[in-house]
Design a protein around this motif. Structure first.
Motif, PDB file in Angstrom:
ATOM      1  N   SER A  53       8.725   4.973   1.220  1.00  0.00           N
ATOM      2  CA  SER A  53       8.524   5.686  -0.041  1.00  0.00           C
ATOM      3  C   SER A  53       7.061   6.106  -0.132  1.00  0.00           C
ATOM      4  CB  SER A  53       8.896   4.795  -1.232  1.00  0.00           C
ATOM      5  OG  SER A  53       8.782   5.511  -2.447  1.00  0.00           O
ATOM      6  N   TYR A  54       6.840   7.264  -0.744  1.00  0.00           N
ATOM      7  CA  TYR A  54       5.513   7.880  -0.727  1.00  0.00           C
ATOM      8  C   TYR A  54       5.301   8.591  -2.064  1.00  0.00           C
ATOM      9  CZ  TYR A  54       1.823  10.978   1.147  1.00  0.00           C
ATOM     10  OH  TYR A  54       0.667  11.654   1.376  1.00  0.00           O
ATOM     11  N   LEU A  55       4.645   7.906  -3.026  1.00  0.00           N
ATOM     12  CA  LEU A  55       4.473   8.412  -4.378  1.00  0.00           C
ATOM     13  C   LEU A  55       2.988   8.417  -4.732  1.00  0.00           C
ATOM     14  CD1 LEU A  55       7.384   6.453  -6.097  1.00  0.00           C
ATOM     15  CD2 LEU A  55       7.426   8.821  -5.301  1.00  0.00           C
ATOM     16  N   PRO A  56       2.600   9.077  -5.841  1.00  0.00           N
ATOM     17  CA  PRO A  56       1.174   9.123  -6.199  1.00  0.00           C
ATOM     18  C   PRO A  56       0.536   7.751  -6.378  1.00  0.00           C
ATOM     19  CG  PRO A  56       2.389  10.779  -7.432  1.00  0.00           C
ATOM     20  CD  PRO A  56       3.405   9.964  -6.713  1.00  0.00           C
ATOM     21  N   ASN A  57       1.274   6.763  -6.877  1.00  0.00           N
ATOM     22  CA  ASN A  57       0.693   5.444  -7.143  1.00  0.00           C
ATOM     23  C   ASN A  57       1.399   4.316  -6.387  1.00  0.00           C
ATOM     24  OD1 ASN A  57       0.726   6.976 -10.175  1.00  0.00           O
ATOM     25  ND2 ASN A  57      -1.246   6.326  -9.378  1.00  0.00           N
ATOM     26  N   PHE A  58       2.180   4.673  -5.353  1.00  0.00           N
ATOM     27  CA  PHE A  58       3.007   3.658  -4.706  1.00  0.00           C
ATOM     28  C   PHE A  58       3.329   4.095  -3.280  1.00  0.00           C
ATOM     29  CE2 PHE A  58       7.280   2.260  -3.528  1.00  0.00           C
ATOM     30  CZ  PHE A  58       7.210   0.889  -3.737  1.00  0.00           C
ATOM     31  N   ILE A  59       3.166   3.179  -2.323  1.00  0.00           N
ATOM     32  CA  ILE A  59       3.550   3.424  -0.940  1.00  0.00           C
ATOM     33  C   ILE A  59       4.349   2.221  -0.456  1.00  0.00           C
ATOM     34  CG2 ILE A  59       2.737   3.688   1.438  1.00  0.00           C
ATOM     35  CD1 ILE A  59       0.323   5.164   0.412  1.00  0.00           C
ATOM     36  N   SER A  60       5.493   2.471   0.160  1.00  0.00           N
ATOM     37  CA  SER A  60       6.313   1.403   0.727  1.00  0.00           C
ATOM     38  C   SER A  60       6.457   1.660   2.223  1.00  0.00           C
ATOM     39  CB  SER A  60       7.693   1.354   0.069  1.00  0.00           C
ATOM     40  OG  SER A  60       8.490   0.327   0.629  1.00  0.00           O
ATOM     41  N   ILE A  61       6.167   0.612   3.052  1.00  0.00           N
ATOM     42  CA  ILE A  61       6.245   0.753   4.499  1.00  0.00           C
ATOM     43  C   ILE A  61       7.081  -0.379   5.085  1.00  0.00           C
ATOM     44  CG2 ILE A  61       4.056   1.977   4.750  1.00  0.00           C
ATOM     45  CD1 ILE A  61       2.750  -0.668   5.473  1.00  0.00           C
ATOM     46  N   GLN A  62       7.648  -0.128   6.251  1.00  0.00           N
ATOM     47  CA  GLN A  62       8.410  -1.135   6.986  1.00  0.00           C
ATOM     48  C   GLN A  62       7.851  -1.207   8.406  1.00  0.00           C
ATOM     49  OE1 GLN A  62      12.584  -0.297   7.520  1.00  0.00           O
ATOM     50  NE2 GLN A  62      13.102  -2.450   7.734  1.00  0.00           N
ATOM     51  N   TYR A  63       7.728  -2.405   8.958  1.00  0.00           N
ATOM     52  CA  TYR A  63       7.130  -2.576  10.273  1.00  0.00           C
ATOM     53  C   TYR A  63       7.942  -3.607  11.049  1.00  0.00           C
ATOM     54  CZ  TYR A  63       5.059  -5.661   6.821  1.00  0.00           C
ATOM     55  OH  TYR A  63       4.883  -6.494   5.749  1.00  0.00           O
ATOM     56  N   GLU A  64       7.885  -3.512  12.367  1.00  0.00           N
ATOM     57  CA  GLU A  64       8.668  -4.389  13.234  1.00  0.00           C
ATOM     58  C   GLU A  64       7.737  -5.154  14.170  1.00  0.00           C
ATOM     59  OE1 GLU A  64      11.754  -4.897  12.812  1.00  0.00           O
ATOM     60  OE2 GLU A  64      12.084  -3.266  11.376  1.00  0.00           O
ATOM     61  N   PRO A  65       7.919  -6.495  14.278  1.00  0.00           N
ATOM     62  CA  PRO A  65       7.136  -7.282  15.244  1.00  0.00           C
ATOM     63  C   PRO A  65       7.776  -7.216  16.619  1.00  0.00           C
ATOM     64  CG  PRO A  65       8.561  -8.724  14.017  1.00  0.00           C
ATOM     65  CD  PRO A  65       8.800  -7.341  13.468  1.00  0.00           C
ATOM     66  N   PRO A  66       7.049  -7.623  17.679  1.00  0.00           N
ATOM     67  CA  PRO A  66       7.694  -7.742  18.989  1.00  0.00           C
ATOM     68  C   PRO A  66       8.796  -8.788  18.935  1.00  0.00           C
ATOM     69  CG  PRO A  66       5.310  -7.759  19.182  1.00  0.00           C
ATOM     70  CD  PRO A  66       5.614  -7.881  17.723  1.00  0.00           C
ATOM     71  N   GLU A  67       9.594  -8.845  19.991  1.00  0.00           N
ATOM     72  CA  GLU A  67      10.762  -9.728  19.994  1.00  0.00           C
ATOM     73  C   GLU A  67      10.430 -11.166  20.340  1.00  0.00           C
ATOM     74  OE1 GLU A  67      13.541  -8.007  22.659  1.00  0.00           O
ATOM     75  OE2 GLU A  67      13.936  -6.253  21.376  1.00  0.00           O
ATOM     76  N   ASP A  68       9.147 -11.476  20.706  1.00  0.00           N
ATOM     77  CA  ASP A  68       8.863 -12.830  21.163  1.00  0.00           C
ATOM     78  C   ASP A  68       8.956 -13.857  20.048  1.00  0.00           C
ATOM     79  OD1 ASP A  68       6.699 -11.849  19.884  1.00  0.00           O
ATOM     80  OD2 ASP A  68       5.211 -12.464  21.371  1.00  0.00           O
ATOM     81  N   CYS A  69       8.573 -13.498  18.810  1.00  0.00           N
ATOM     82  CA  CYS A  69       8.724 -14.415  17.683  1.00  0.00           C
ATOM     83  C   CYS A  69       8.546 -13.661  16.381  1.00  0.00           C
ATOM     84  CB  CYS A  69       7.724 -15.569  17.749  1.00  0.00           C
ATOM     85  SG  CYS A  69       6.026 -15.078  17.391  1.00  0.00           S
ATOM     86  N   ILE A  70       8.854 -14.310  15.289  1.00  0.00           N
ATOM     87  CA  ILE A  70       8.658 -13.726  13.957  1.00  0.00           C
ATOM     88  C   ILE A  70       7.596 -14.540  13.248  1.00  0.00           C
ATOM     89  CG2 ILE A  70       9.721 -13.180  11.745  1.00  0.00           C
ATOM     90  CD1 ILE A  70      12.381 -12.998  13.170  1.00  0.00           C
TER      91      ILE A  70
END
Length: 320
Positions: A53-70
């Motif tokens: 999401s990309y708004l004037p007062n708000f940004i939402s992002i999603q990211y992925e780690p490598p598969e070795d661990c969380i």
């Protein structure tokens, strides 16, 4: 790699790691004698960042780690204009940055947290979109005096300024203010439209900060719309209504009694100006002929053209 409640488990120690015994004293064994179970590795960096999401007062992002661990994540958002930074630690792979300023560039950095060492930071810049204004480039400069002149700004445009002083690497209290550049270099126009008749009068290519049309109808409502043309694009600056004054105090051309019975009478009138927009309302007074203290109603709406007087005595003459 096993999960240890929020951090990647140890697997290889860095060369300068000193293992401490309880009480804070270093163990006597050499670093070369450490087994692989006592060494830690650096977690891999975050990958595949997606903007949700990309708004004037708000940004939402999603990211992925490598598969070795969380592992938990540390996400930092830095305002590149004010250098104000906000950091959060979360186990979720979705981060919402709130309370942002529109038309402002932010640096977003994401790192995975390890038991001893954090992963490299994945960082990128994003500029929040406009709300009801046009985003323009940021102007940032360092000066050693109390005065600075900005050049190459857009004409007739609102700018947000942030001023702060630096003592070494520390920033003092920040001041914010807004200023509007003058009209020079832009084409300013104003149109006034009579709402009742549709008659319009416009001024194009105006200079200064005032415009005074002539020949307007008295006691009329006008819609006034100033516009600015810049780089071939015309935009309205505001919309407002204005009421012209009457030429004198005469607001009614004629009046007559339209209905009479034993206890009431109705009177109607013709206003000089349709709707009488320049009048606050009407006052209707009545009284027995020869009596000097009439009864008055002062709250008669300017939108009506008829009023009924009740409670009268039959067979009696009244002045209205």
């Amino acid at each position: 790699m096993p999960w240890d409640g929020g951090h990647c488990s140890p697997s290889r120690a860095p060369e300068d790691l000193i293992i401490m015994a309880q009480g804070g004293l270093p163990l006597t064994q050499d670093k070369e004698e450490l087994t692989s179970d006592t060494r830690v590795s650096e977690p891999g960096p975050v990958t595949s960042v997606t903007v949700l999401s990309y708004l004037p007062n708000f940004i939402s992002i999603q990211y992925e780690p490598p598969e070795d661990c969380i592992a938990p994540f540390r996400v930092c958002t830095t305002n590149l204009v004010t250098s104000v930074q906000t950091c959060s630690t979360t186990s979720d792979n979705i981060y919402n940055a709130t309370g942002l300023f529109s038309c402002t560039t932010y640096n977003i950095g994401i790192a995975r947290l390890g038991s001893y060492i954090d992963s490299p930071v994945m960082a990128f810049n994003m500029t929040t979109p406009a709300s009801d204004q046009i985003c323009v480039e940021d102007y940032t400069t360092s000066i050693e005096s109390s005065e600075y002149i900005f050049s190459d700004l857009h004409c007739c445009t609102d700018y947000n300024f942030t001023v702060s002083s630096m003592i070494g690497v520390h920033e003092s209290e920040v001041s914010h203010f807004t200023a509007r550049t003058t009209v020079g270099g832009c084409n300013l126009g104003v149109c006034s439209t009579n709402i009742a008749t549709g008659a319009q009068q416009c001024g194009i290519g105006l200079s200064g900060n005032q415009w005074q049309p002539t020949g307007l109808d008295p006691c009329s409502i006008y819609a006034v719309t100033p516009t600015i043309t810049m780089e071939g694009q015309t935009s309205p600056l505001s919309n407002l209504n204005a009421v012209t004054a009457s030429s004198d105090n005469t607001m009614i051309t004629s009046a007559q009694v339209v209905n009479v019975n034993t206890s009431a009478l109705s009177v109607s009138w013709v206003p000089v100006y349709p709707g009488s927009p320049c009048a606050l309302g009407y006052q209707v007074c009545w009284g027995v002929t020869g009596v000097t203290s009439p009864t008055c109603r002062t709250d008669v709406s300017r939108d009506v053209t008829e009023f009924t007087v009740t409670g009268l005595q039959s067979g009696t003459s009244y002045d209205l």
